[in-house]
Design a protein around this motif. Structure first.
Motif, PDB file in Angstrom:
ATOM      1  N   ALA A 105     -37.771  46.354  -1.505  1.00  0.00           N
ATOM      2  CA  ALA A 105     -38.345  46.270  -2.855  1.00  0.00           C
ATOM      3  C   ALA A 105     -37.269  45.877  -3.866  1.00  0.00           C
ATOM      4  O   ALA A 105     -37.540  45.117  -4.797  1.00  0.00           O
ATOM      5  N   LEU A 106     -36.059  46.368  -3.687  1.00  0.00           N
ATOM      6  CA  LEU A 106     -34.967  45.985  -4.578  1.00  0.00           C
ATOM      7  C   LEU A 106     -34.650  44.508  -4.385  1.00  0.00           C
ATOM      8  O   LEU A 106     -34.453  43.777  -5.359  1.00  0.00           O
ATOM      9  N   GLN A 107     -34.621  44.063  -3.164  1.00  0.00           N
ATOM     10  CA  GLN A 107     -34.354  42.642  -2.898  1.00  0.00           C
ATOM     11  C   GLN A 107     -35.396  41.757  -3.569  1.00  0.00           C
ATOM     12  O   GLN A 107     -35.080  40.663  -4.031  1.00  0.00           O
ATOM     13  N   ASP A 108     -36.625  42.239  -3.657  1.00  0.00           N
ATOM     14  CA  ASP A 108     -37.702  41.467  -4.276  1.00  0.00           C
ATOM     15  C   ASP A 108     -37.532  41.297  -5.784  1.00  0.00           C
ATOM     16  O   ASP A 108     -37.991  40.307  -6.352  1.00  0.00           O
ATOM     17  N   VAL A 109     -36.901  42.275  -6.448  1.00  0.00           N
ATOM     18  CA  VAL A 109     -36.731  42.187  -7.903  1.00  0.00           C
ATOM     19  C   VAL A 109     -35.335  41.696  -8.292  1.00  0.00           C
ATOM     20  O   VAL A 109     -35.052  41.519  -9.480  1.00  0.00           O
ATOM     21  N   LEU A 110     -34.489  41.457  -7.317  1.00  0.00           N
ATOM     22  CA  LEU A 110     -33.119  41.025  -7.576  1.00  0.00           C
ATOM     23  C   LEU A 110     -33.105  39.575  -8.055  1.00  0.00           C
ATOM     24  O   LEU A 110     -33.480  38.660  -7.334  1.00  0.00           O
ATOM     25  N   VAL A 111     -32.692  39.389  -9.298  1.00  0.00           N
ATOM     26  CA  VAL A 111     -32.640  38.063  -9.921  1.00  0.00           C
ATOM     27  C   VAL A 111     -31.323  37.369  -9.580  1.00  0.00           C
ATOM     28  O   VAL A 111     -31.270  36.152  -9.432  1.00  0.00           O
ATOM     29  N   GLY A 112     -30.255  38.159  -9.467  1.00  0.00           N
ATOM     30  CA  GLY A 112     -28.965  37.572  -9.161  1.00  0.00           C
ATOM     31  C   GLY A 112     -27.895  38.623  -8.955  1.00  0.00           C
ATOM     32  O   GLY A 112     -28.079  39.801  -9.274  1.00  0.00           O
ATOM     33  N   GLU A 113     -26.786  38.179  -8.392  1.00  0.00           N
ATOM     34  CA  GLU A 113     -25.631  39.028  -8.158  1.00  0.00           C
ATOM     35  C   GLU A 113     -24.390  38.273  -8.632  1.00  0.00           C
ATOM     36  O   GLU A 113     -24.320  37.047  -8.522  1.00  0.00           O
ATOM     37  N   LEU A 114     -23.423  39.032  -9.115  1.00  0.00           N
ATOM     38  CA  LEU A 114     -22.147  38.465  -9.504  1.00  0.00           C
ATOM     39  C   LEU A 114     -21.061  39.367  -8.940  1.00  0.00           C
ATOM     40  O   LEU A 114     -20.942  40.527  -9.339  1.00  0.00           O
ATOM     41  N   ALA A 115     -20.312  38.857  -7.965  1.00  0.00           N
ATOM     42  CA  ALA A 115     -19.251  39.630  -7.322  1.00  0.00           C
ATOM     43  C   ALA A 115     -17.970  39.485  -8.130  1.00  0.00           C
ATOM     44  O   ALA A 115     -17.113  38.652  -7.838  1.00  0.00           O
ATOM     45  N   LYS A 116     -17.886  40.305  -9.174  1.00  0.00           N
ATOM     46  CA  LYS A 116     -16.748  40.232 -10.082  1.00  0.00           C
ATOM     47  C   LYS A 116     -16.524  41.608 -10.707  1.00  0.00           C
ATOM     48  O   LYS A 116     -17.491  42.315 -11.005  1.00  0.00           O
ATOM     49  N   GLN A 117     -15.282  41.979 -10.916  1.00  0.00           N
ATOM     50  CA  GLN A 117     -14.944  43.259 -11.535  1.00  0.00           C
ATOM     51  C   GLN A 117     -15.123  43.155 -13.048  1.00  0.00           C
ATOM     52  O   GLN A 117     -14.331  42.494 -13.718  1.00  0.00           O
ATOM     53  N   LEU A 118     -16.168  43.790 -13.590  1.00  0.00           N
ATOM     54  CA  LEU A 118     -16.428  43.718 -15.027  1.00  0.00           C
ATOM     55  C   LEU A 118     -16.627  45.087 -15.666  1.00  0.00           C
ATOM     56  O   LEU A 118     -16.877  45.159 -16.869  1.00  0.00           O
ATOM     57  N   THR A 119     -16.539  46.164 -14.889  1.00  0.00           N
ATOM     58  CA  THR A 119     -16.709  47.479 -15.501  1.00  0.00           C
ATOM     59  C   THR A 119     -15.588  47.700 -16.510  1.00  0.00           C
ATOM     60  O   THR A 119     -14.469  47.246 -16.331  1.00  0.00           O
ATOM     61  N   GLY A 120     -15.923  48.374 -17.576  1.00  0.00           N
ATOM     62  CA  GLY A 120     -14.958  48.638 -18.626  1.00  0.00           C
ATOM     63  C   GLY A 120     -14.891  47.539 -19.670  1.00  0.00           C
ATOM     64  O   GLY A 120     -14.231  47.684 -20.689  1.00  0.00           O
ATOM     65  N   MET A 121     -15.565  46.423 -19.418  1.00  0.00           N
ATOM     66  CA  MET A 121     -15.585  45.332 -20.392  1.00  0.00           C
ATOM     67  C   MET A 121     -16.733  45.546 -21.370  1.00  0.00           C
ATOM     68  O   MET A 121     -17.753  46.144 -21.020  1.00  0.00           O
ATOM     69  N   PRO A 122     -16.600  45.047 -22.596  1.00  0.00           N
ATOM     70  CA  PRO A 122     -17.711  45.168 -23.552  1.00  0.00           C
ATOM     71  C   PRO A 122     -18.891  44.285 -23.147  1.00  0.00           C
ATOM     72  O   PRO A 122     -18.729  43.273 -22.454  1.00  0.00           O
ATOM     73  N   GLY A 123     -20.076  44.678 -23.597  1.00  0.00           N
ATOM     74  CA  GLY A 123     -21.307  43.955 -23.278  1.00  0.00           C
ATOM     75  C   GLY A 123     -21.245  42.460 -23.506  1.00  0.00           C
ATOM     76  O   GLY A 123     -21.677  41.686 -22.643  1.00  0.00           O
ATOM     77  N   PRO A 124     -20.716  41.985 -24.656  1.00  0.00           N
ATOM     78  CA  PRO A 124     -20.664  40.538 -24.879  1.00  0.00           C
ATOM     79  C   PRO A 124     -19.828  39.790 -23.828  1.00  0.00           C
ATOM     80  O   PRO A 124     -20.171  38.686 -23.434  1.00  0.00           O
ATOM     81  N   ASP A 125     -18.750  40.415 -23.359  1.00  0.00           N
ATOM     82  CA  ASP A 125     -17.931  39.773 -22.329  1.00  0.00           C
ATOM     83  C   ASP A 125     -18.659  39.744 -20.983  1.00  0.00           C
ATOM     84  O   ASP A 125     -18.561  38.772 -20.229  1.00  0.00           O
ATOM     85  N   ILE A 126     -19.398  40.818 -20.692  1.00  0.00           N
ATOM     86  CA  ILE A 126     -20.195  40.856 -19.458  1.00  0.00           C
ATOM     87  C   ILE A 126     -21.272  39.780 -19.530  1.00  0.00           C
ATOM     88  O   ILE A 126     -21.497  39.051 -18.563  1.00  0.00           O
ATOM     89  N   LEU A 127     -21.914  39.671 -20.662  1.00  0.00           N
ATOM     90  CA  LEU A 127     -22.953  38.654 -20.873  1.00  0.00           C
ATOM     91  C   LEU A 127     -22.386  37.249 -20.644  1.00  0.00           C
ATOM     92  O   LEU A 127     -22.988  36.444 -19.935  1.00  0.00           O
ATOM     93  N   LYS A 128     -21.231  36.960 -21.218  1.00  0.00           N
ATOM     94  CA  LYS A 128     -20.605  35.650 -21.044  1.00  0.00           C
ATOM     95  C   LYS A 128     -20.305  35.358 -19.578  1.00  0.00           C
ATOM     96  O   LYS A 128     -20.536  34.243 -19.101  1.00  0.00           O
ATOM     97  N   ALA A 129     -19.803  36.347 -18.858  1.00  0.00           N
ATOM     98  CA  ALA A 129     -19.475  36.160 -17.437  1.00  0.00           C
ATOM     99  C   ALA A 129     -20.732  35.877 -16.617  1.00  0.00           C
ATOM    100  O   ALA A 129     -20.724  35.012 -15.738  1.00  0.00           O
ATOM    101  N   ILE A 130     -21.810  36.586 -16.908  1.00  0.00           N
ATOM    102  CA  ILE A 130     -23.069  36.363 -16.178  1.00  0.00           C
ATOM    103  C   ILE A 130     -23.623  34.972 -16.484  1.00  0.00           C
ATOM    104  O   ILE A 130     -24.016  34.240 -15.589  1.00  0.00           O
ATOM    105  N   GLU A 131     -23.644  34.625 -17.757  1.00  0.00           N
ATOM    106  CA  GLU A 131     -24.196  33.328 -18.138  1.00  0.00           C
ATOM    107  C   GLU A 131     -23.356  32.165 -17.601  1.00  0.00           C
ATOM    108  O   GLU A 131     -23.886  31.095 -17.339  1.00  0.00           O
ATOM    109  N   ALA A 132     -22.067  32.388 -17.397  1.00  0.00           N
ATOM    110  CA  ALA A 132     -21.197  31.340 -16.867  1.00  0.00           C
ATOM    111  C   ALA A 132     -21.329  31.185 -15.356  1.00  0.00           C
ATOM    112  O   ALA A 132     -20.942  30.155 -14.797  1.00  0.00           O
ATOM    113  N   ALA A 133     -21.890  32.192 -14.704  1.00  0.00           N
ATOM    114  CA  ALA A 133     -22.014  32.165 -13.237  1.00  0.00           C
ATOM    115  C   ALA A 133     -23.114  31.227 -12.778  1.00  0.00           C
ATOM    116  O   ALA A 133     -24.059  30.968 -13.444  1.00  0.00           O
TER     117      ALA A 133
END
Length: 133
Positions: A105-133
């Motif tokens: 069921a999780l696989q069915d709703v999974l839109v995407g994955e990004l294998a990158k260390q982003l914990t501790g970063m602010p939301g806007p930086d996480i957003l930029k990294a996802i959109e760039a992927a």
């Protein structure tokens, strides 16, 4: 990668788990912090059933266990229809362990994955990294 409106974004590493949600639109995504979910009671074991030489290291085992517990929490949230679309961002080791525990069921709703260390970063930086992927 585009982030659908209302999609959840799970940002995970071997110690932390942050849940965000796109409060904007696909064209104008805005990540809003939803929660730092509690993993109390999950008690999942990572690296169970596979021979990983790193799993003999106590710290590594704790990180694998954390990833397995996060996957269990996400699986339950999807099965309870609290998450309808999901993007997972995690460092490569954590991502590998998460994938081992995905429910179909999780696989069915999974839109995407990004294998990158982003914990501790602010939301806007996480957003930029996802959109760039």
């Amino acid at each position: 990668m585009k982030i659908p409106a209302n999609a959840h974004v799970a940002v995970v590493d071997g110690e932390r788990f942050v849940l965000m949600r796109n409060a904007g639109t696909v064209a104008d995504a805005k990540l809003a912090h939803v929660d730092d979910p509690s993993l109390d009671g999950e008690d999942e074991s990572g690296a169970h059933g596979h021979n990983d030489p790193r799993s003999d290291d106590y710290r590594t085992q704790e990180k694998l266990d954390h990833a397995a517990s996060v996957a269990s929490w996400l699986n339950r949230a999807v099965l309870q229809h609290r998450i309808e679309s999901l993007i997972i961002v995690a460092d490569p080791d954590t991502m590998g362990e998460l994938r081992r525990h995905y429910h179909t069921a999780l696989q069915d709703v999974l839109v995407g994955e990004l294998a990158k260390q982003l914990t501790g970063m602010p939301g806007p930086d996480i957003l930029k990294a996802i959109e760039a992927a």
